[in-house]
Motif scaffolding. Sequence first.
Motif, PDB file in Angstrom:
ATOM      1  N   PHE A  89      -5.326   3.381  -2.169  1.00  0.00           N
ATOM      2  CA  PHE A  89      -4.942   2.248  -1.327  1.00  0.00           C
ATOM      3  C   PHE A  89      -3.411   2.175  -1.227  1.00  0.00           C
ATOM      4  N   ALA A  90      -2.930   1.917  -0.014  1.00  0.00           N
ATOM      5  CA  ALA A  90      -1.500   1.683   0.202  1.00  0.00           C
ATOM      6  C   ALA A  90      -1.331   0.436   1.055  1.00  0.00           C
ATOM      7  N   GLU A  91      -0.248  -0.286   0.836  1.00  0.00           N
ATOM      8  CA  GLU A  91       0.051  -1.490   1.614  1.00  0.00           C
ATOM      9  C   GLU A  91       1.438  -1.345   2.230  1.00  0.00           C
ATOM     10  N   VAL A  92       1.504  -1.355   3.546  1.00  0.00           N
ATOM     11  CA  VAL A  92       2.778  -1.276   4.263  1.00  0.00           C
ATOM     12  C   VAL A  92       3.197  -2.701   4.604  1.00  0.00           C
ATOM     13  N   THR A  93       4.313  -3.132   4.025  1.00  0.00           N
ATOM     14  CA  THR A  93       4.717  -4.535   4.148  1.00  0.00           C
ATOM     15  C   THR A  93       5.778  -4.759   5.217  1.00  0.00           C
ATOM     16  N   GLU A  94       6.068  -3.779   6.023  1.00  0.00           N
ATOM     17  CA  GLU A  94       7.045  -3.928   7.107  1.00  0.00           C
ATOM     18  C   GLU A  94       6.700  -5.156   7.944  1.00  0.00           C
ATOM     19  N   ALA A  95       7.696  -6.009   8.200  1.00  0.00           N
ATOM     20  CA  ALA A  95       7.441  -7.282   8.879  1.00  0.00           C
ATOM     21  C   ALA A  95       6.979  -7.100  10.319  1.00  0.00           C
ATOM     22  N   GLU A  96       7.603  -6.176  11.047  1.00  0.00           N
ATOM     23  CA  GLU A  96       7.275  -5.983  12.463  1.00  0.00           C
ATOM     24  C   GLU A  96       7.026  -4.503  12.742  1.00  0.00           C
ATOM     25  N   PRO A  97       5.953  -3.952  12.218  1.00  0.00           N
ATOM     26  CA  PRO A  97       5.712  -2.527  12.458  1.00  0.00           C
ATOM     27  C   PRO A  97       5.456  -2.246  13.931  1.00  0.00           C
ATOM     28  N   THR A  98       5.879  -1.079  14.358  1.00  0.00           N
ATOM     29  CA  THR A  98       5.659  -0.632  15.735  1.00  0.00           C
ATOM     30  C   THR A  98       4.749   0.591  15.722  1.00  0.00           C
ATOM     31  N   ALA A  99       4.320   0.999  16.902  1.00  0.00           N
ATOM     32  CA  ALA A  99       3.495   2.211  16.965  1.00  0.00           C
ATOM     33  C   ALA A  99       4.258   3.403  16.402  1.00  0.00           C
ATOM     34  N   GLU A 100       5.559   3.450  16.672  1.00  0.00           N
ATOM     35  CA  GLU A 100       6.361   4.569  16.185  1.00  0.00           C
ATOM     36  C   GLU A 100       6.467   4.548  14.656  1.00  0.00           C
ATOM     37  N   SER A 101       6.754   3.372  14.085  1.00  0.00           N
ATOM     38  CA  SER A 101       6.918   3.307  12.627  1.00  0.00           C
ATOM     39  C   SER A 101       5.587   3.542  11.919  1.00  0.00           C
ATOM     40  N   ILE A 102       4.498   3.030  12.493  1.00  0.00           N
ATOM     41  CA  ILE A 102       3.177   3.271  11.893  1.00  0.00           C
ATOM     42  C   ILE A 102       2.838   4.761  11.972  1.00  0.00           C
ATOM     43  N   SER A 124     -13.737  17.286  -2.536  1.00  0.00           N
ATOM     44  CA  SER A 124     -12.718  16.774  -1.625  1.00  0.00           C
ATOM     45  C   SER A 124     -13.267  15.854  -0.535  1.00  0.00           C
ATOM     46  N   ILE A 125     -14.554  15.962  -0.212  1.00  0.00           N
ATOM     47  CA  ILE A 125     -15.090  15.084   0.838  1.00  0.00           C
ATOM     48  C   ILE A 125     -15.196  13.643   0.355  1.00  0.00           C
ATOM     49  N   ASN A 126     -15.016  13.432  -0.943  1.00  0.00           N
ATOM     50  CA  ASN A 126     -15.055  12.065  -1.477  1.00  0.00           C
ATOM     51  C   ASN A 126     -13.673  11.427  -1.553  1.00  0.00           C
ATOM     52  N   LYS A 127     -12.649  12.118  -1.091  1.00  0.00           N
ATOM     53  CA  LYS A 127     -11.282  11.581  -1.154  1.00  0.00           C
ATOM     54  C   LYS A 127     -10.966  10.809   0.120  1.00  0.00           C
ATOM     55  N   ALA A 128     -10.313   9.661  -0.024  1.00  0.00           N
ATOM     56  CA  ALA A 128      -9.924   8.866   1.147  1.00  0.00           C
ATOM     57  C   ALA A 128      -8.663   8.081   0.836  1.00  0.00           C
ATOM     58  N   PHE A 129      -7.788   7.962   1.826  1.00  0.00           N
ATOM     59  CA  PHE A 129      -6.620   7.086   1.759  1.00  0.00           C
ATOM     60  C   PHE A 129      -6.863   5.912   2.715  1.00  0.00           C
ATOM     61  N   LEU A 130      -6.684   4.692   2.243  1.00  0.00           N
ATOM     62  CA  LEU A 130      -6.767   3.498   3.083  1.00  0.00           C
ATOM     63  C   LEU A 130      -5.371   2.880   3.151  1.00  0.00           C
ATOM     64  N   VAL A 131      -4.773   2.880   4.332  1.00  0.00           N
ATOM     65  CA  VAL A 131      -3.397   2.413   4.506  1.00  0.00           C
ATOM     66  C   VAL A 131      -3.431   1.098   5.286  1.00  0.00           C
ATOM     67  N   ALA A 132      -3.094   0.008   4.606  1.00  0.00           N
ATOM     68  CA  ALA A 132      -3.222  -1.335   5.185  1.00  0.00           C
ATOM     69  C   ALA A 132      -1.895  -1.811   5.784  1.00  0.00           C
ATOM     70  N   PHE A 133      -2.010  -2.557   6.877  1.00  0.00           N
ATOM     71  CA  PHE A 133      -0.859  -3.159   7.552  1.00  0.00           C
ATOM     72  C   PHE A 133      -1.113  -4.661   7.674  1.00  0.00           C
ATOM     73  N   PRO A 134      -0.981  -5.402   6.570  1.00  0.00           N
ATOM     74  CA  PRO A 134      -1.375  -6.821   6.571  1.00  0.00           C
ATOM     75  C   PRO A 134      -0.566  -7.684   7.526  1.00  0.00           C
ATOM     76  N   THR A 135       0.695  -7.325   7.808  1.00  0.00           N
ATOM     77  CA  THR A 135       1.495  -8.175   8.698  1.00  0.00           C
ATOM     78  C   THR A 135       0.987  -8.122  10.136  1.00  0.00           C
ATOM     79  N   LEU A 136       0.187  -7.118  10.470  1.00  0.00           N
ATOM     80  CA  LEU A 136      -0.368  -7.046  11.825  1.00  0.00           C
ATOM     81  C   LEU A 136      -1.452  -8.090  12.045  1.00  0.00           C
ATOM     82  N   ALA A 137      -2.049  -8.588  10.961  1.00  0.00           N
ATOM     83  CA  ALA A 137      -3.136  -9.562  11.115  1.00  0.00           C
ATOM     84  C   ALA A 137      -2.667 -10.812  11.841  1.00  0.00           C
TER      85      ALA A 137
END
Length: 269
Positions: A89-102, A124-137
């Motif tokens: 799990f990762a959390e990107v906390t950038e306040a105003e993410p854009t398509a380019e920054s994402i 390896s098929i059981n590996k997954a990264f979940l990258v969250a962008f909570p400020t987009l909510a």
Amino acid sequence: MTTQGGSSPAPCKHAAAAAKNAQAAAVPDGVPRLMRVSEVERECEPDSVRAQLLKWVREFIGAPHPELGRSGSICPFVPGALNMDTIWFAEVTEAEPTAESIGRIIKEYRNVFLATEPSKAPESINKAFLVAFPTLAARGAEGTALVDEVQYQLKPYFVDQGMMLGEFHSMNESPGLRNPEFRPLRSPVPMLAIRLMVESDLPFMTRDQYSPQERAAFLRSYLYRLGGSLKPVKFNDALEKLIVAEVSMRAPAPQARSAQARDEAAEPA
């Protein structure tokens, strides 16, 4: 956080097999840390974004659902991945993410994903990264549209390498494979998920939104990456869809067809 249906499965037991996958996911400077399930459980507060997503993974995407249209969990790989401790799990906390920054940060995670254990099948098929962008909510439809836009733009680069990039958010209207009324890609936090391509991904290669050129490219990679391991019926289905896409690519566009018909009608007998 609102979760959807289903009973909570047993907490992750982190089987002994997880020990061999204990390598940390090293990320470049400036890229938010990736935390595996065991780290989220140990270090994150229950109301943190990562802990909320882990709860959603356990109670929704990794559990059965009455509207799914089949038995088993929504994603059949999640229960095993929870036990192997191979979901990150990762959390990107950038306040105003854009398509380019994402897009930039997802490309970084794509490279980290390829270098992170387990890197060989079948684990390896059981590996997954979940990258969250909570400020987009807080940005509502505009925020979720950004997730969709980046997923559409980057999907070709992921599929070409035998990977998938999935878009998840509260407004996702993508239907279930067996129940068109079910919405399996809705999550409490906007996010993009990275994992390897598997046989059951064929429907995601031929969505109506893709051009014949895009469908053909996806199907070629699907057959190249998985062809040797596909069931005959699935291989033949993918091959047939590739032929249809290739034929569509060679067909004249509607405007060209109209012009051709007009020219032929104007020709003297």
